[in-house]
Write a protein that holds these residues in place. Structure first.
Motif, mmCIF file in Angstrom:
data_model
loop_
_atom_site.group_PDB
_atom_site.id
_atom_site.type_symbol
_atom_site.label_atom_id
_atom_site.label_comp_id
_atom_site.label_asym_id
_atom_site.label_seq_id
_atom_site.Cartn_x
_atom_site.Cartn_y
_atom_site.Cartn_z
ATOM 1 N N ILE A 119 42.281 40.350 36.588
ATOM 2 C CA ILE A 119 41.470 41.291 37.350
ATOM 3 C C ILE A 119 40.009 41.195 36.928
ATOM 4 C CG2 ILE A 119 41.027 43.750 37.742
ATOM 5 C CD1 ILE A 119 44.039 44.202 37.574
ATOM 6 N N ALA A 120 39.774 41.075 35.622
ATOM 7 C CA ALA A 120 38.397 40.966 35.135
ATOM 8 C C ALA A 120 37.697 39.762 35.753
ATOM 9 C CB ALA A 120 38.391 40.875 33.619
ATOM 10 N N ALA A 121 38.422 38.637 35.851
ATOM 11 C CA ALA A 121 37.829 37.441 36.447
ATOM 12 C C ALA A 121 37.594 37.629 37.943
ATOM 13 C CB ALA A 121 38.733 36.240 36.196
ATOM 14 N N THR A 122 38.583 38.208 38.634
ATOM 15 C CA THR A 122 38.459 38.411 40.076
ATOM 16 C C THR A 122 37.310 39.354 40.415
ATOM 17 O OG1 THR A 122 40.829 38.042 40.408
ATOM 18 C CG2 THR A 122 39.670 39.270 42.137
ATOM 19 N N GLU A 123 37.152 40.393 39.614
ATOM 20 C CA GLU A 123 36.152 41.426 39.892
ATOM 21 C C GLU A 123 34.809 41.166 39.238
ATOM 22 O OE1 GLU A 123 36.590 43.800 41.969
ATOM 23 O OE2 GLU A 123 38.761 43.855 42.260
ATOM 24 N N ASN A 124 34.694 40.025 38.537
ATOM 25 C CA ASN A 124 33.438 39.691 37.835
ATOM 26 C C ASN A 124 33.009 40.808 36.877
ATOM 27 O OD1 ASN A 124 33.020 37.169 39.204
ATOM 28 N ND2 ASN A 124 32.404 38.338 40.998
ATOM 29 N N ALA A 125 33.995 41.299 36.116
ATOM 30 C CA ALA A 125 33.707 42.392 35.187
ATOM 31 C C ALA A 125 32.853 41.892 34.023
ATOM 32 C CB ALA A 125 35.013 42.996 34.663
ATOM 33 N N ASP A 126 31.868 42.711 33.635
ATOM 34 C CA ASP A 126 31.023 42.402 32.488
ATOM 35 C C ASP A 126 31.622 42.929 31.194
ATOM 36 O OD1 ASP A 126 28.755 41.435 34.142
ATOM 37 O OD2 ASP A 126 28.653 43.527 34.760
ATOM 38 N N ARG A 127 32.321 44.060 31.288
ATOM 39 C CA ARG A 127 32.860 44.717 30.118
ATOM 40 C C ARG A 127 34.296 45.146 30.393
ATOM 41 N NH1 ARG A 127 29.942 47.702 26.792
ATOM 42 N NH2 ARG A 127 31.894 47.687 25.619
ATOM 43 N N THR A 128 35.126 45.124 29.362
ATOM 44 C CA THR A 128 36.461 45.687 29.449
ATOM 45 C C THR A 128 36.603 46.753 28.370
ATOM 46 O OG1 THR A 128 37.440 43.628 30.312
ATOM 47 C CG2 THR A 128 38.944 45.222 29.294
ATOM 48 N N LEU A 129 36.931 47.961 28.781
ATOM 49 C CA LEU A 129 37.121 49.081 27.887
ATOM 50 C C LEU A 129 38.615 49.337 27.753
ATOM 51 C CD1 LEU A 129 34.384 51.494 29.271
ATOM 52 C CD2 LEU A 129 34.158 49.804 27.446
ATOM 53 N N ASP A 130 39.133 49.167 26.528
ATOM 54 C CA ASP A 130 40.578 49.380 26.345
ATOM 55 C C ASP A 130 40.811 50.523 25.394
ATOM 56 O OD1 ASP A 130 39.807 48.180 23.994
ATOM 57 O OD2 ASP A 130 40.692 46.253 24.505
#
Length: 235
Positions: A224-235
């Motif tokens: 999903i991060a790659a598909t959505e071009n996410a800059d940050r992931t908060l876990d």
């Protein structure tokens, strides 16, 4: 800058409103809302609360909903109308309107106005409602897409004022190093007041786009991060 409502602050922080602002991933759902689309939903809800339900700044609304794009729209609509959000478990509720999903109907038999939210991808109707409940789509969709706020009451979320909510949201955004224009992927919950301030309003008031993934959906976060071009992931 001093904002009259929490929603004013979110909209002021939003850059290009044609771009995605909130993307929701749930079981068998992906719904992306631009800043304009989310604003239009919030306006419909705020107009309903003021013009049809007759609420005025300072009145209370109970939001008994899980994390969902429709929940975010409800919260922004309530705040834009200058109203106080109550959450399940708050003592001595003063809410005149309740938003709940189908599972919450039995918990709210004494609500003056009970609006049942479908939590589906398209905001469709909720069938077979009891006579004391109304359907979210039927209730809010006829109202206008634009809203002119008339200020806010003393509390915005529980006992917190608008200024306190926004200050805590800014602190959360600073802790996570969120910047305007960032695309933030998160599975962090936002059901309690503290979670709502940090994990929903933190990104939105920082001018970031929020991509929220329901942990129950068991999604591939890296994909999903790659598909959505996410800059940050908060876990």
């Amino acid at each position: 800058m001093t904002h009259r409502t929490v929603t004013d602050a979110v909209l002021a922080a939003t850059g290009d409103r044609a771009r995605p602002l909130l993307t929701y991933y749930g079981p068998d759902q992906r719904v992306g809302l631009s800043g304009t689309t989310l604003e239009n939903w919030a306006a419909k809800i705020a107009n309903y609360l003021r013009d049809e339900a007759g609420l005025v700044p300072g009145d209370s609304v109970l939001v008994d909903l899980p994390e969902h794009w429709q929940t975010a729209a409800v919260l922004l609509g309530v705040w834009w109308a200058g109203l106080r959000v109550e959450l399940p478990g708050d003592d001595a509720t003063q809410a005149r309107v309740v938003f709940a999903d189908r599972s919450g109907i039995e918990r709210q038999p004494d609500a003056d106005e009970l609006v049942v939210v479908p939590l589906d991808p398209f905001g469709g109707r909720v069938p077979d409602l009891p006579p004391f409940a109304t359907d979210f789509g039927d209730t809010v969709r006829p109202h206008g897409d634009h809203f002119s706020p008339a200020g806010a009451g003393p509390q915005a979320l529980g006992e917190r004022s608008v200024a306190q909510v926004l200050s805590a949201a800014r602190e959360a955004a600073d802790r996570d190093h969120l910047a305007p224009g960032a695309r933030v992927l998160s599975c962090r919950p936002w059901r309690t007041a503290d979670e709502m301030v940090a994990n929903l309003l933190g990104p939105l008031t920082a001018g970031a786009a929020l991509i929220w993934v329901d942990p129950a959906a068991d999604q591939d976060l890296s994909g999903i991060a790659a598909t959505e071009n996410a800059d940050r992931t908060l876990d």
